[in-house]
Motif scaffolding. Sequence first.
Motif, mmCIF file in Angstrom:
data_model
loop_
_atom_site.group_PDB
_atom_site.id
_atom_site.type_symbol
_atom_site.label_atom_id
_atom_site.label_comp_id
_atom_site.label_asym_id
_atom_site.label_seq_id
_atom_site.Cartn_x
_atom_site.Cartn_y
_atom_site.Cartn_z
ATOM 1 N N SER A 1 -10.233 -3.523 -0.305
ATOM 2 C CA SER A 1 -10.480 -2.248 0.315
ATOM 3 C C SER A 1 -9.421 -1.650 -0.767
ATOM 4 N N LEU A 2 -9.953 -0.186 -1.247
ATOM 5 C CA LEU A 2 -9.071 0.068 -2.184
ATOM 6 C C LEU A 2 -10.092 1.927 -2.342
ATOM 7 N N THR A 3 -9.203 3.194 -1.703
ATOM 8 C CA THR A 3 -9.716 4.160 -1.882
ATOM 9 C C THR A 3 -8.978 5.781 -3.175
ATOM 10 N N LEU A 4 -9.196 6.033 -3.858
ATOM 11 C CA LEU A 4 -8.559 6.913 -4.774
ATOM 12 C C LEU A 4 -9.728 8.507 -4.548
ATOM 13 N N LYS A 5 -8.535 9.702 -4.491
ATOM 14 C CA LYS A 5 -9.083 10.003 -4.008
ATOM 15 C C LYS A 5 -8.310 11.363 -4.969
ATOM 16 N N THR A 6 -8.972 12.210 -5.522
ATOM 17 C CA THR A 6 -8.047 13.055 -6.256
ATOM 18 C C THR A 6 -8.404 14.014 -6.509
ATOM 19 N N GLY A 7 -7.541 15.407 -6.381
ATOM 20 C CA GLY A 7 -8.277 17.009 -6.538
ATOM 21 C C GLY A 7 -7.283 17.591 -8.009
ATOM 22 N N SER A 8 -7.325 19.045 -8.568
ATOM 23 C CA SER A 8 -6.982 19.744 -9.594
ATOM 24 C C SER A 8 -5.167 19.070 -9.692
ATOM 25 N N LEU A 9 -4.418 19.293 -7.991
ATOM 26 C CA LEU A 9 -2.858 18.690 -8.534
ATOM 27 C C LEU A 9 -2.480 17.464 -7.237
ATOM 28 N N HIS A 10 -3.214 17.214 -6.578
ATOM 29 C CA HIS A 10 -2.423 15.958 -5.741
ATOM 30 C C HIS A 10 -4.044 15.171 -5.394
ATOM 31 N N GLN A 11 -3.272 13.422 -5.682
ATOM 32 C CA GLN A 11 -4.181 12.802 -5.786
ATOM 33 C C GLN A 11 -3.682 11.716 -4.475
ATOM 34 N N ARG A 12 -4.386 10.611 -4.083
ATOM 35 C CA ARG A 12 -3.981 9.816 -2.699
ATOM 36 C C ARG A 12 -4.798 8.289 -3.241
ATOM 37 N N LEU A 13 -4.009 7.173 -3.064
ATOM 38 C CA LEU A 13 -4.399 5.998 -3.365
ATOM 39 C C LEU A 13 -3.730 5.334 -1.788
ATOM 40 N N ASP A 14 -5.478 4.414 -1.854
ATOM 41 C CA ASP A 14 -5.002 3.582 -0.371
ATOM 42 C C ASP A 14 -5.662 2.566 -0.588
ATOM 43 N N ALA A 15 -5.129 1.177 -0.711
ATOM 44 C CA ALA A 15 -5.250 -0.107 -1.267
ATOM 45 C C ALA A 15 -5.013 -1.126 0.466
ATOM 46 N N ARG A 16 -6.071 -1.792 0.552
ATOM 47 C CA ARG A 16 -5.541 -2.990 1.570
ATOM 48 C C ARG A 16 -6.214 -3.568 1.135
ATOM 49 N N LEU A 17 -5.621 -5.481 1.223
ATOM 50 C CA LEU A 17 -5.992 -6.269 0.792
ATOM 51 C C LEU A 17 -5.895 -7.275 1.364
ATOM 52 N N ASN A 18 -6.243 -8.241 1.622
ATOM 53 C CA ASN A 18 -5.793 -9.858 2.223
ATOM 54 C C ASN A 18 -5.936 -11.200 1.498
ATOM 55 N N LEU A 19 -4.304 -11.145 1.989
ATOM 56 C CA LEU A 19 -3.688 -12.287 0.902
ATOM 57 C C LEU A 19 -4.455 -13.422 1.436
ATOM 58 N N PRO A 20 -3.794 -14.920 0.756
ATOM 59 C CA PRO A 20 -4.803 -16.080 0.419
ATOM 60 C C PRO A 20 -5.180 -16.300 1.871
ATOM 61 N N ASP A 21 -3.522 -16.028 2.858
ATOM 62 C CA ASP A 21 -3.793 -17.006 4.419
ATOM 63 C C ASP A 21 -4.554 -16.535 5.341
ATOM 64 N N GLY A 22 -4.766 -14.600 4.796
ATOM 65 C CA GLY A 22 -5.605 -14.000 5.769
ATOM 66 C C GLY A 22 -4.762 -13.043 6.282
ATOM 67 N N GLN A 23 -3.302 -12.910 5.718
ATOM 68 C CA GLN A 23 -2.790 -11.335 6.479
ATOM 69 C C GLN A 23 -3.173 -9.729 5.198
ATOM 70 N N PRO A 24 -2.774 -9.310 6.351
ATOM 71 C CA PRO A 24 -3.063 -8.002 5.424
ATOM 72 C C PRO A 24 -1.987 -7.085 4.777
ATOM 73 N N LEU A 25 -1.994 -6.525 3.852
ATOM 74 C CA LEU A 25 -1.880 -6.301 2.981
ATOM 75 C C LEU A 25 -1.548 -4.625 2.507
ATOM 76 N N SER A 26 -1.092 -3.344 2.313
ATOM 77 C CA SER A 26 -1.277 -2.478 2.672
ATOM 78 C C SER A 26 -0.282 -2.002 1.499
ATOM 79 N N LEU A 27 -1.295 -0.131 0.982
ATOM 80 C CA LEU A 27 0.285 0.666 -0.109
ATOM 81 C C LEU A 27 -0.432 1.608 0.263
ATOM 82 N N ASN A 28 -0.584 2.488 0.178
ATOM 83 C CA ASN A 28 -0.574 4.192 0.137
ATOM 84 C C ASN A 28 0.029 4.572 -0.927
#
Length: 171
Positions: A1-28
């Motif tokens: 799952s990847l979400t990118l929100k952009t504005g004229s000044l602010h940006q936000r990236l949220d990434a969530r993925l499952n590793l091959p063993d099913g464990q979740p990794l997240s980045l904000n």
Amino acid sequence: SLTLKTGSLHQRLDARLNLPDGQPLSLNVRSKVTAHEWRDGEAQAYLSLPQSEWSKWLPKSLTRDWKIRSLKMGGEAWLTWGQGALQSAVTRLNAPHFKGGYADRKPAIIDNLALNAWFQRDQKGMRATVDSLAMDLNGKRWESRLQLQQSAATADSEEVWHAQADRLDLT
């Protein structure tokens, strides 16, 4: 799952993925950047790594001559970037097991590694602290607390570095 929100000044990236063993990794990542002054941008990032066996997923370009046979670990990291440099960082890492060695050397075994560390920069300088670094290294417990402080030069004083190891125990 990847979400990118952009504005004229602010940006936000949220990434969530499952590793091959099913464990979740997240980045904000949240940033405040303008196209004209991108070098003056600011960013905050958070990374959550699950307790997983990482050795099979590390690319050879990253490990180079290290032969990592087992690396079970997980943790969290928070970063703040601004004024063209890292401003603060905090990390918590827990690695129940590591087995690996460099090139043809005998592999080392590290169990129960725990690391809590932070970094802070301000107008006076910077401070890096390892509040807790502990591990079982080849069957012996090792613990340490470390601090590195840099005071920036002023009109009245030169730059000063100070390093301190409060405790180095091998039991």
